[in-house]
Enzyme design. Structure first.
Site, short mmCIF file in Angstrom:
data_model
loop_
_atom_site.label_atom_id
_atom_site.label_comp_id
_atom_site.label_asym_id
_atom_site.label_seq_id
_atom_site.Cartn_x
_atom_site.Cartn_y
_atom_site.Cartn_z
N ARG A 39 18.46 -11.32 -1.05
CA ARG A 39 18.10 -11.95 -2.32
C ARG A 39 18.99 -13.15 -2.64
NH1 ARG A 39 16.06 -7.13 -6.35
NH2 ARG A 39 14.22 -6.74 -5.14
N LYS A 200 -1.57 5.99 -7.39
CA LYS A 200 -2.12 6.22 -8.73
C LYS A 200 -3.26 5.27 -9.08
CE LYS A 200 1.72 8.09 -11.36
NZ LYS A 200 2.75 7.60 -12.26
N GLY A 354 6.32 -4.48 -4.01
CA GLY A 354 6.37 -3.03 -4.19
C GLY A 354 6.35 -2.27 -2.87
N GLY A 378 6.55 -5.54 -9.85
CA GLY A 378 5.87 -5.49 -11.15
C GLY A 378 5.33 -6.85 -11.56
P1 AMP Z 1 1.96 3.22 -5.59
O1 AMP Z 1 3.35 3.23 -6.14
O2 AMP Z 1 0.92 3.65 -6.57
O3 AMP Z 1 1.62 1.94 -4.86
O4 AMP Z 1 1.93 4.37 -4.49
C1 AMP Z 1 2.75 4.40 -3.37
C2 AMP Z 1 2.81 5.81 -2.88
O5 AMP Z 1 1.50 6.25 -2.57
C3 AMP Z 1 3.61 5.99 -1.62
O6 AMP Z 1 4.78 6.70 -1.91
C4 AMP Z 1 2.67 6.82 -0.71
O7 AMP Z 1 3.32 7.89 -0.08
C5 AMP Z 1 1.64 7.32 -1.66
N1 AMP Z 1 0.36 7.63 -1.01
C6 AMP Z 1 -0.40 6.81 -0.28
N2 AMP Z 1 -1.46 7.46 0.21
C7 AMP Z 1 -1.37 8.73 -0.19
C8 AMP Z 1 -2.17 9.91 0.01
N3 AMP Z 1 -3.27 9.86 0.76
N4 AMP Z 1 -1.79 11.04 -0.58
C9 AMP Z 1 -0.67 11.07 -1.34
N5 AMP Z 1 0.14 10.01 -1.57
C10 AMP Z 1 -0.23 8.84 -1.01
#
Ligand code: AMP
Length: 397
Positions: A39, A200, A354, A378
């Protein structure tokens, strides 16, 4: 917000000026030393430009989450040594970012030198966007340069209020972010595809809805895909699902159909009996009722990659599977590989920060293979969601 709508530092009269620069030096520390200088190195172009203009450079930054209190473990002091090493000019460290100590250090700093002020977030006023606090910061400069893209979605004193008090412009890092993200959203080379994954659905609904107004192709993977597949009436076994978002998932699919956006979803899966790092992956076309899908399958990888290779702009946010577990990282790596191949064919490839950046780290994939890897998780999400970001609004022409 696009590249032409923000003020840029190189368009300002900087010669011999005292310039206050908000940087993102939220670096990892280990045993009291900077563990990764990426950074700091990223700000090189902006700071060199200022030093070349014989400016007195006053750097302000935050580190960690000290929540408005002085916490020695979040001191920026170790960063000063790295900044000095990188630029080869004296770096004066001030133990506070405002008040007599900061004023004294800034006064001692000569043109062509750098002052680095202590963590902004040692003061609760920073995150409250407090005007009086911003006035004290503004005393340290005749010009303000915003170089910390990762914080522009926050209305903080060092992103918003201070920019109202001084002539302000974007540093090169912020310019690059706005150039790539802004162009992708406003005037992309087409076909334009977005690949959205992650866990999510609730976090991504706004993003999906804004992207549907812009893209030709929307690819959905990751844990969030199973809410969509359930909404389509498919068996998802014990896979991650958000039953409260089924209706919204249906609305997204209806909107895609109404807009003529091609929507692709997984057609096969890597499943396991339990959510564990050591679980073995089995490839299936239909998820068994007692199993959980933790990655997209090989047919899906090919389906997605073939589509991406036809595209001229690709935006990716969110892993395709549980990439933290070696047996379930393949789908995410396949997207990165397809984007690299598309980039070699002349496409613009953008990674939206992210966890997608963590996928690259995990796979030891060089970020330089992509057109742009956003530094702000973010901030880039909110940009692509179509929100107004306070730190950029403050730089509007
Ligand atoms: P996000 O912060 O919403 O972008 O989610 C990232 C997280 O989603 C990572 O830690 C992944 O391990 C999780 N993830 C991705 N695919 C799956 C899945 N099929 N089942 C459970 N967790 C998942």
């Amino acid at each position: 917000m696009n590249f032409n709508s923000i003020k840029k530092m190189q368009d300002m009269d900087l010669k011999n000026k005292k310039v206050l620069v908000r940087v993102d030096y939220n670096v990892p520390l280990k045993d009291g030393k900077v563990d990764n200088t990426k950074r700091i190195v990223a700000t090189e172009k902006t700071i060199k430009h200022l030093l070349d203009n014989n400016c007195r450079v006053v750097l302000i930054a935050h580190l960690g989450r000290p929540k408005g209190k002085v916490c020695p473990e979040f001191s920026l002091a170790p960063v000063a040594a790295e900044v000095e090493k990188l630029f080869g000019v004296p770096v004066h460290f001030a133990k506070d970012c405002v008040g007599p100590e900061a004023d004294k250090v800034v006064a001692e700093t000569k043109n062509g030198e750098i002052a680095l002020l202590e963590n902004l977030r040692f003061h609760p006023e920073e995150e409250k966007n407090d005007t009086e606090f911003a006035k004290q910061l503004a005393k340290h400069g005749e010009i303000f340069v915003q170089e910390a893209f990762g914080t522009v979605h926050r209305a903080h004193a060092s992103t918003s209020a201070v920019a109202q008090l001084l002539p302000s412009g974007a540093g090169y890092l912020v310019q690059k972010e706005v150039e790539f993200l802004g162009k992708a959203l406003e005037n992309p080379a087409r076909p334009f595809a977005a690949v959205i994954g992650g866990a999510k659905v609730s976090d991504k609904i706004l993003l999906l809805n804004n992207l549907l107004d812009k893209v030709n192709v929307l690819i959905i993977g990751g844990g969030m895909a199973y809410t969509f597949l359930k909404a389509k009436g498919m068996e998802i076994g014990k896979s991650l699902v958000d039953d409260t978002k089924i209706e919204e998932a249906k609305q997204v699919m209806d909107k895609a159909a109404a807009k003529g956006v091609k929507m692709l979803m997984p057609v096969d899966f890597r499943v396991a009996k339990e959510f564990s790092e050591t679980a073995t992956a089995t490839d299936v076309d239909v998820i068994p009722a007692d199993m959980e899908s933790m990655d997209i399958g090989p047919k899906t990888e090919k389906l997605f990659a073939d589509e991406l290779l036809k595209c001229k702009t690709i935006f990716w946010n969110g892993p395709m599977g549980v990439f933290e577990f070696p047996n379930f990282a393949h789908g995410s790596f396949a997207i990165a590989d397809a984007m690299i191949a598309a980039t070699k064919n002349g496409a613009i490839s953008i990674i939206g920060g992210g966890d997608s950046v963590n996928v690259l780290k995990k796979g030891k994939i060089n970020q330089k293979e992509f057109s742009h890897v956003s530094t702000g998780g973010g901030a880039s999400m909110e940009f692509v969601e179509g929100k107004e970001l306070p730190g950029l609004v403050a730089l509007a022409k």
